[in-house]
Design a protein around this motif. Structure first.
Motif, PDB file in Angstrom:
ATOM      1  N   THR A  90      54.752  58.261  38.338  1.00 41.17           N
ATOM      2  CA  THR A  90      53.659  57.368  37.954  1.00 41.17           C
ATOM      3  C   THR A  90      54.141  55.928  37.932  1.00 41.17           C
ATOM      4  N   ILE A  91      55.280  55.691  37.330  1.00 43.43           N
ATOM      5  CA  ILE A  91      55.842  54.336  37.272  1.00 43.43           C
ATOM      6  C   ILE A  91      56.124  53.814  38.673  1.00 43.43           C
ATOM      7  N   ALA A  92      56.677  54.650  39.524  1.00 39.09           N
ATOM      8  CA  ALA A  92      56.972  54.241  40.902  1.00 39.09           C
ATOM      9  C   ALA A  92      55.694  53.875  41.649  1.00 39.09           C
ATOM     10  N   SER A  93      54.642  54.628  41.443  1.00 39.27           N
ATOM     11  CA  SER A  93      53.389  54.341  42.152  1.00 39.27           C
ATOM     12  C   SER A  93      52.753  53.036  41.692  1.00 39.27           C
ATOM     13  N   MET A  94      53.091  52.581  40.498  1.00 37.28           N
ATOM     14  CA  MET A  94      52.530  51.347  39.959  1.00 37.28           C
ATOM     15  C   MET A  94      53.238  50.091  40.477  1.00 37.28           C
ATOM     16  N   GLN A  95      54.385  50.251  41.106  1.00 36.52           N
ATOM     17  CA  GLN A  95      55.186  49.102  41.515  1.00 36.52           C
ATOM     18  C   GLN A  95      54.454  48.151  42.457  1.00 36.52           C
ATOM     19  N   ASP A  96      53.585  48.665  43.313  1.00 37.84           N
ATOM     20  CA  ASP A  96      52.904  47.788  44.262  1.00 37.84           C
ATOM     21  C   ASP A  96      51.431  47.569  43.913  1.00 37.84           C
ATOM     22  N   MET A  97      51.059  47.836  42.662  1.00 37.03           N
ATOM     23  CA  MET A  97      49.678  47.653  42.217  1.00 37.03           C
ATOM     24  C   MET A  97      49.532  46.364  41.427  1.00 37.03           C
ATOM     25  N   PRO A 100      45.126  44.909  37.145  1.00 33.42           N
ATOM     26  CA  PRO A 100      43.886  45.642  36.885  1.00 33.42           C
ATOM     27  C   PRO A 100      43.898  47.062  37.462  1.00 33.42           C
ATOM     28  N   THR A 101      44.526  47.221  38.617  1.00 29.97           N
ATOM     29  CA  THR A 101      44.604  48.546  39.227  1.00 29.97           C
ATOM     30  C   THR A 101      45.495  49.452  38.392  1.00 29.97           C
ATOM     31  N   ILE A 102      46.588  48.920  37.868  1.00 30.86           N
ATOM     32  CA  ILE A 102      47.464  49.703  36.984  1.00 30.86           C
ATOM     33  C   ILE A 102      46.689  50.161  35.752  1.00 30.86           C
ATOM     34  N   LYS A 103      45.925  49.240  35.166  1.00 34.17           N
ATOM     35  CA  LYS A 103      45.164  49.598  33.965  1.00 34.17           C
ATOM     36  C   LYS A 103      44.139  50.687  34.258  1.00 34.17           C
ATOM     37  N   ALA A 104      43.473  50.615  35.407  1.00 31.69           N
ATOM     38  CA  ALA A 104      42.476  51.627  35.754  1.00 31.69           C
ATOM     39  C   ALA A 104      43.136  52.938  36.160  1.00 31.69           C
ATOM     40  N   ARG A 105      44.044  52.874  37.122  1.00 31.14           N
ATOM     41  CA  ARG A 105      44.653  54.101  37.659  1.00 31.14           C
ATOM     42  C   ARG A 105      45.692  54.707  36.721  1.00 31.14           C
ATOM     43  N   GLY A 106      46.499  53.876  36.097  1.00 32.42           N
ATOM     44  CA  GLY A 106      47.574  54.386  35.255  1.00 32.42           C
ATOM     45  C   GLY A 106      47.166  54.638  33.823  1.00 32.42           C
ATOM     46  N   CYS A 107      46.275  53.787  33.303  1.00 32.77           N
ATOM     47  CA  CYS A 107      45.927  53.844  31.888  1.00 32.77           C
ATOM     48  C   CYS A 107      44.522  54.367  31.611  1.00 32.77           C
ATOM     49  N   MET A 116      37.697  45.481  44.916  1.00 32.15           N
ATOM     50  CA  MET A 116      36.295  45.238  44.578  1.00 32.15           C
ATOM     51  C   MET A 116      36.086  43.936  43.817  1.00 32.15           C
ATOM     52  N   ALA A 117      37.156  43.217  43.573  1.00 29.47           N
ATOM     53  CA  ALA A 117      37.083  42.042  42.709  1.00 29.47           C
ATOM     54  C   ALA A 117      36.386  40.866  43.374  1.00 29.47           C
ATOM     55  N   VAL A 118      35.718  40.084  42.552  1.00 35.83           N
ATOM     56  CA  VAL A 118      35.080  38.856  43.004  1.00 35.83           C
ATOM     57  C   VAL A 118      36.097  37.727  43.022  1.00 35.83           C
ATOM     58  N   PHE A 119      37.007  37.729  42.069  1.00 33.01           N
ATOM     59  CA  PHE A 119      38.015  36.696  41.962  1.00 33.01           C
ATOM     60  C   PHE A 119      39.334  37.213  42.527  1.00 33.01           C
ATOM     61  N   ASP A 120      40.238  36.317  42.832  1.00 39.09           N
ATOM     62  CA  ASP A 120      41.566  36.688  43.297  1.00 39.09           C
ATOM     63  C   ASP A 120      42.371  37.129  42.079  1.00 39.09           C
ATOM     64  N   LEU A 121      42.507  38.431  41.915  1.00 41.86           N
ATOM     65  CA  LEU A 121      43.145  38.958  40.710  1.00 41.86           C
ATOM     66  C   LEU A 121      44.630  38.666  40.657  1.00 41.86           C
ATOM     67  N   THR A 122      45.258  38.506  41.795  1.00 41.88           N
ATOM     68  CA  THR A 122      46.674  38.145  41.799  1.00 41.88           C
ATOM     69  C   THR A 122      46.857  36.771  41.172  1.00 41.88           C
TER      70      THR A 122
END
Length: 135
Positions: A90-97, A100-107, A116-122
């Motif tokens: 799980t931790i390894a899969s989060m390295q390139d996220m 917000p994606t970590i919070k949704a997919r991991g948490c 799907m974001a309107v703003f540049d989340l990076t």
């Protein structure tokens, strides 16, 4: 697939449209003790219908008419507690996220996915890291 059937249990997975859920509800009406399970990674955030309709109903404690049975029960689980894969994977899969994606997919937290974001989340994540508390 659902039209005309009668089901004891339905399992609808991953960002289904509300119309599919409503049709599923129709398909279980005549079957005693039936239910529908809706499971998803909450990638569309709190504005998606599953949050505004289903989670909101659970928070309000809505019941089936004439019963003490909850209309909706809401459960939230993260990848670590779900135990589907070892924590290291799980931790390894989060390295390139993105965060917000970590919070949704991991948490399991409702977040709008980067795609799907309107703003540049990076940029927003970097700005948040650079902010400091007022003095």
């Amino acid at each position: 697939m659902l039209a005309g059937g009668q089901y004891a249990i339905g399992h609808l997975d991953e960002q289904i449209e509300e119309a599919i859920y409503r049709e599923g509800r129709e398909r279980i009406k005549t079957v005693p003790n039936s239910s529908i399970v809706v499971s998803e990674t909450p990638l569309r955030g709190k504005s998606f219908w599953t949050y505004t309709v289903l989670v909101a109903a659970a928070k309000r404690g809505e019941l089936y008419p004439g019963t003490k049975i909850p209309l909706v029960e809401h459960f939230q689980i993260d990848q670590f507690n779900a135990g589907l894969v070892p924590p290291a994977e799980t931790i390894a899969s989060m390295q390139d996220m993105e965060e917000p994606t970590i919070k949704a997919r991991g948490c399991g937290e409702p977040m709008v996915d980067v795609e799907m974001a309107v703003f540049d989340l990076t940029t927003l994540s970097k700005m948040r890291e650079e902010t400091r508390s007022p003095e």
